[in-house]
Structure formats: structure tokens, C-alpha cells
Design a protein around this motif. Sequence first.
Motif, PDB file in Angstrom:
ATOM      1  N   ARG A  61       0.752  -1.142   0.040  1.00 38.81           N
ATOM      2  CA  ARG A  61      -0.112   0.154   0.024  1.00 38.81           C
ATOM      3  C   ARG A  61       0.815   1.388  -0.037  1.00 38.81           C
ATOM      4  O   ARG A  61       1.786   1.218   0.839  1.00 38.81           O
ATOM      5  CB  ARG A  61      -0.886   0.080   1.335  1.00 38.81           C
ATOM      6  CG  ARG A  61      -2.090  -1.051   1.019  1.00 38.81           C
ATOM      7  CD  ARG A  61      -2.962  -1.002   2.232  1.00 38.81           C
ATOM      8  NE  ARG A  61      -3.964  -2.326   2.118  1.00 38.81           N
ATOM      9  CZ  ARG A  61      -4.788  -2.627   3.099  1.00 38.81           C
ATOM     10  NH1 ARG A  61      -4.576  -1.977   4.255  1.00 38.81           N
ATOM     11  NH2 ARG A  61      -5.626  -3.336   3.010  1.00 38.81           N
ATOM     12  N   PHE A  62       0.537   2.134  -1.150  1.00 34.40           N
ATOM     13  CA  PHE A  62       1.383   3.420  -1.046  1.00 34.40           C
ATOM     14  C   PHE A  62       0.404   4.346  -0.391  1.00 34.40           C
ATOM     15  O   PHE A  62      -0.658   4.686  -0.805  1.00 34.40           O
ATOM     16  CB  PHE A  62       1.815   3.732  -2.513  1.00 34.40           C
ATOM     17  CG  PHE A  62       2.493   2.781  -3.162  1.00 34.40           C
ATOM     18  CD1 PHE A  62       3.976   2.654  -2.686  1.00 34.40           C
ATOM     19  CD2 PHE A  62       2.207   1.929  -4.174  1.00 34.40           C
ATOM     20  CE1 PHE A  62       4.847   1.783  -3.256  1.00 34.40           C
ATOM     21  CE2 PHE A  62       3.210   1.128  -4.836  1.00 34.40           C
ATOM     22  CZ  PHE A  62       4.565   0.895  -4.340  1.00 34.40           C
ATOM     23  N   HIS A  63       0.892   5.200   0.673  1.00 32.24           N
ATOM     24  CA  HIS A  63       0.138   6.273   1.188  1.00 32.24           C
ATOM     25  C   HIS A  63       0.679   7.561   0.578  1.00 32.24           C
ATOM     26  O   HIS A  63       1.880   7.893   0.580  1.00 32.24           O
ATOM     27  CB  HIS A  63       0.060   6.194   2.591  1.00 32.24           C
ATOM     28  CG  HIS A  63      -0.244   4.851   3.290  1.00 32.24           C
ATOM     29  ND1 HIS A  63      -1.400   4.861   3.801  1.00 32.24           N
ATOM     30  CD2 HIS A  63       0.415   3.652   3.565  1.00 32.24           C
ATOM     31  CE1 HIS A  63      -1.669   3.553   4.276  1.00 32.24           C
ATOM     32  NE2 HIS A  63      -0.579   2.700   4.028  1.00 32.24           N
ATOM     33  N   THR A  64      -0.141   8.492   0.333  1.00 31.38           N
ATOM     34  CA  THR A  64       0.251  10.038  -0.219  1.00 31.38           C
ATOM     35  C   THR A  64      -0.601  10.705   0.648  1.00 31.38           C
ATOM     36  O   THR A  64      -1.531  10.685   1.445  1.00 31.38           O
ATOM     37  CB  THR A  64      -0.293   9.777  -1.478  1.00 31.38           C
ATOM     38  OG1 THR A  64      -1.844  10.028  -1.589  1.00 31.38           O
ATOM     39  CG2 THR A  64       0.296   9.077  -2.621  1.00 31.38           C
ATOM     40  N   ALA A  65      -0.114  12.136   0.808  1.00 32.21           N
ATOM     41  CA  ALA A  65      -0.482  13.205   1.579  1.00 32.21           C
ATOM     42  C   ALA A  65      -1.847  13.739   1.318  1.00 32.21           C
ATOM     43  O   ALA A  65      -2.704  14.117   1.950  1.00 32.21           O
ATOM     44  CB  ALA A  65       0.784  14.114   1.938  1.00 32.21           C
ATOM     45  N   ALA A  66      -1.780  13.772  -0.219  1.00 32.11           N
ATOM     46  CA  ALA A  66      -3.112  14.178  -0.980  1.00 32.11           C
ATOM     47  C   ALA A  66      -3.566  13.214  -1.810  1.00 32.11           C
ATOM     48  O   ALA A  66      -2.790  12.278  -2.225  1.00 32.11           O
ATOM     49  CB  ALA A  66      -2.824  15.653  -1.343  1.00 32.11           C
ATOM     50  N   PRO A  67      -4.653  13.177  -2.378  1.00 28.01           N
ATOM     51  CA  PRO A  67      -5.195  12.518  -3.485  1.00 28.01           C
ATOM     52  C   PRO A  67      -4.200  12.602  -4.542  1.00 28.01           C
ATOM     53  O   PRO A  67      -3.635  13.572  -4.872  1.00 28.01           O
ATOM     54  CB  PRO A  67      -6.627  12.910  -3.827  1.00 28.01           C
ATOM     55  CG  PRO A  67      -7.124  13.491  -2.627  1.00 28.01           C
ATOM     56  CD  PRO A  67      -5.834  14.246  -2.130  1.00 28.01           C
ATOM     57  N   HIS A  68      -3.884  11.498  -5.397  1.00 27.46           N
ATOM     58  CA  HIS A  68      -2.778  11.484  -6.379  1.00 27.46           C
ATOM     59  C   HIS A  68      -3.141  10.236  -7.324  1.00 27.46           C
ATOM     60  O   HIS A  68      -2.578   9.192  -7.428  1.00 27.46           O
ATOM     61  CB  HIS A  68      -1.396  10.915  -5.661  1.00 27.46           C
ATOM     62  CG  HIS A  68      -0.282  11.518  -6.666  1.00 27.46           C
ATOM     63  ND1 HIS A  68      -0.004  12.848  -6.807  1.00 27.46           N
ATOM     64  CD2 HIS A  68       0.520  10.878  -7.596  1.00 27.46           C
ATOM     65  CE1 HIS A  68       1.010  12.894  -7.820  1.00 27.46           C
ATOM     66  NE2 HIS A  68       1.540  11.678  -7.908  1.00 27.46           N
TER      67      HIS A  68
END
Length: 527
Positions: A142-149
Amino acid sequence: MKTNRTRPAGLLAGLLAMAALPAAAQNLTIGIGGSPTSLDPHFYNASPNISLTMHLFDRLVEQDAQARIQPALAESWRAISDTTWEFKLRPAVKWHDGRDFTADDVVFTISRAPNVPNSPGGFGGFVRAITRTEVVDPLTLRFHTAAPHPLLPTELASIQIISRHVGEGASTEDYNAGRAAIGTGPYRIGSYRPGDRTEFTRNPDYWRGQEPWARVSYRFIANDAARTAGLLAGDLDVIDQVPSSDIGRLRQNQRISISEIQGLRLIYLMTDFSRTDGPPVHVSDHEGRPLPRNPMLDPRVRRALSIAIDREALAERVMEGTARPTGQWLPPGSFSYNPAVVAPRPDPEGARRMLAEAGFPQGFRVTLHSPNDRYPNDARTAQAVAQMWTRIGVRTQVETLPWSAYAARTARQEHNARLAGWGSVTGEASYMLVNIFGTFNREKRTGASNNSRYSNPELDALTARATATLDDAARERLLQEAVAMVDRETAMIPLFQLVNFWATRRGITYEPRMDERTVAMGARPVN
């Protein structure tokens, strides 16, 4: 969110084609016009390097010849929240040394890719959105991002996956020596001779099935005439960057086939923004005295240089019909292409007026730098531009260098005006916005290839807003607005977009790629 899966029918067809090959067709020799500089897949985000290392290393997601994303080491992916992407990895994939490929290798890759020492232009822009990589199990990430990407799967198509067990502690030199060049790809490294050739051997355990070529000789041949002569003599099976002057006669040769496609590469000019104080380099008045300020920082000067150029003449006379004039970096029909941004018409008188308004009524002298072995007709294009600039009072000298030396000097901001190329392999505008026009920032991983140090906080904010917008139509409008902003600022001087050409000897076909990459995997024997 759409889930992507492979089709076993394609694999079966490939195996049947391989079984039908005559023994003599087992080796392939490719002649390329662009010089790779390393076997390290994260050292330099340049097409020759990527083309070379694609033989050894796979990606989670790959792009086909039309730049559409397809499953690779990841069988499927989906967004499980606005800020989390889940990737399911392909089971039973082996590294060339027989070890298992797992999620931990991806974690290691994501941490290394943006942090290779002495990289002249790295891969940080592709992983800038990832704040954390979570291993759910050996085959789930799972890749987590600070904002939708929404562009993350597309961007990951440019990150080649390396193993932790080989790559940990390995330097770029370890890859160049072959010690660390252990991938999951269709070929294994035989030998690497920088500036000459790379020899590959087929990976018999490749997860897609064996490639048809037992050995591939991948040769760098800078001289256009030599590549054509090698093909005609039968010494080469495939060549790229087919010289524009040879295309007509090669089309008439029944022993040769030509394949072509509209490319994603822009050829453009870039000026220096890194020196705001003191005299600029490679610029002077007409008596050779240094100027007190860098004229390239004035948008009127940049616009004057742009409208001094006859792009139609470059496309037709220098490129001999193998390029199309443009005012932006994507071809018509691409996502985020802005139809309102057109190629500027040549206006030498208007250019002189703009120079006078900017305080240079007599013009000045400048050196235009260019590679001489990287892009089709690169040095010739620079010479033609120099003549056009000289006519408006900007006396221009051209200095050309081999790509390896040119790239190193560019990374050190040693050029005030230079010819460059950029292929938007993601097929949309943000790739260039982030990597070329994004403010250089190692921590934020923006401007990874911004060797001119252009910076516009307003453009940075617009780019960030666009890349975090999930709705496709809204994102496209924002990217089109960014394209228009680059044009208004004349942040670069676009020239033309390349049409990509390959030539093959009879008995071999080559699937042309929009991203211009030349790979043995695109060559197939004719049954």
C-alpha cells in the motif's frame, strides 16, 4: 477503480512464435543513436539509459507502445481511499540469481530511486507523492500519499524495480560493473562497455516466458551514416533514429522495413535562470565584455528569441519532414494538450523591438550549447537557430559536445542557452511540469531535471493542485492552464515534436513506441 490483469493468450502466442524460430534467428543486433551512460536504472532519467536497463529490470506497471499502462510486476492495483493505493504483486517471480521477488524489494526501490549520488537528473518526481510504503504481506503493498494522487500508477511505470539483497549498499559503479545488475527482466547482463555496446543473454526463467532472441548485442553508434550502412550491410538488424536524409531511399529498399509513430518528445531551448547576480556565463556585449545582468531572466528577451525562430523551416529543411512545429510539449490529442497554445509565427522585426524594450537595442552575444549525438539532427538544429538569432542582433556561436559530457555540464548549470529534449512518457502535462518547470527541491522531489533552475511558485501551486485532482476533466483543465502559463512566461522555447522512426532488415519487425525507447522486446521475427 478499474483493476488491470494480464492476458495469458499473449504469452502463449509469444511462446509459439519463439518455437517456430529458425536457429539462425536467435541473435539480434541493435544500433542506437543515443548514448546510455549507466546500467544503474535510477542514475539518470534519460531515454537511452531507460531503454538499456529495461532489458534487465521490470516495473510494477509498464507502458505499451502507445503509452497505455499495463500490469507488469503488479498484477492489479486499486485506490482503497483518496490517499491510499493498494498493489497486488505477481507471484513466483524470480530475480536473475534465483531469489524470490517480494514487496520488500519494492520498498527498497522506492527509497533508493530518488537518492542516487551524482545523478544528473533523477527519478524523485515519480515518487514525490508517496509518504509511506506499507507491506501488507509479501505480495501486497500500500502506497500512502499526503493528498489524492490519481497519477501514481502511471508515474510508477517509470520506476524500475531492484532487489534489496543485491542493491543494498551497491553503488552506481557496482551496476556498471554488472555486480548489481540483477533484475527480473527478460535478459541478463553479459557485458557492458560504456560508449560502445552492451551484450545481453536471454533469461530462460522470465515470468512472461522466454524472448525469441538468445543474445542481444546493443550497440551505440553515434554516426547516422554508420548506422544506416550497418543495417544495409547486414551487420545490424534494427536501428533507431533513422537519419531523415536516408528515410526515402530506405523505404524503396525491399530488404528494409521502416516503422514510425508520432512521438512524445519535444525538442526545445532552455535558458539559464540560476544566476541572478553578477555577470552571466557565455553571454557578452558585441565587444566581448561581460554583461552586468543575465538577459535571459527577462521574459521579453526570451519571447524575442522565440519569435525569431522559423519552426516550419526547422521542421521541413533541417528535420526533412520528420518533426512537427509546436508551441507546447504534447502532441494534439494528448490528455492536457492545450489547443490555444500554438507555435509562434516567426517575427524578426517584432523580436528586435522586444529586445530594445528590454534594454538591448543592439542585441548581445551568446553561446548556444547542444549535444551532437543525442537527438536527430541536434547539432544542425542548433546551427539553424543560431543563424536566426544572429539576424535579430543576438550574435550566436554554437558549441556542441557528446551527450555524456553535455549532460554532465548541464547538470552543473554551465550553459546559459542550450538545446534539450524531453519525452513526456506519462502522456500528460504534469510530467514536464514537475520535473522540468517545478522548483528544484530535493526534499519535495520536484524539479529533478530542472537543470536551468527555473522557479515560479504560482506554477508550482497550480501543478500541485492539478496532480491532486481526482476528476479527470477538472484535472485536464488545470493542466491546460499550466501549459498556458508556461507559454506566457516563455519558460522554455519549444521548437518541434519528433516523429519516431526505426528501420529493420527483412525478416524482423519492430513495434514503434511513442516513448521512443528502443528495446529488443519490440523486435520480432517474421514467421
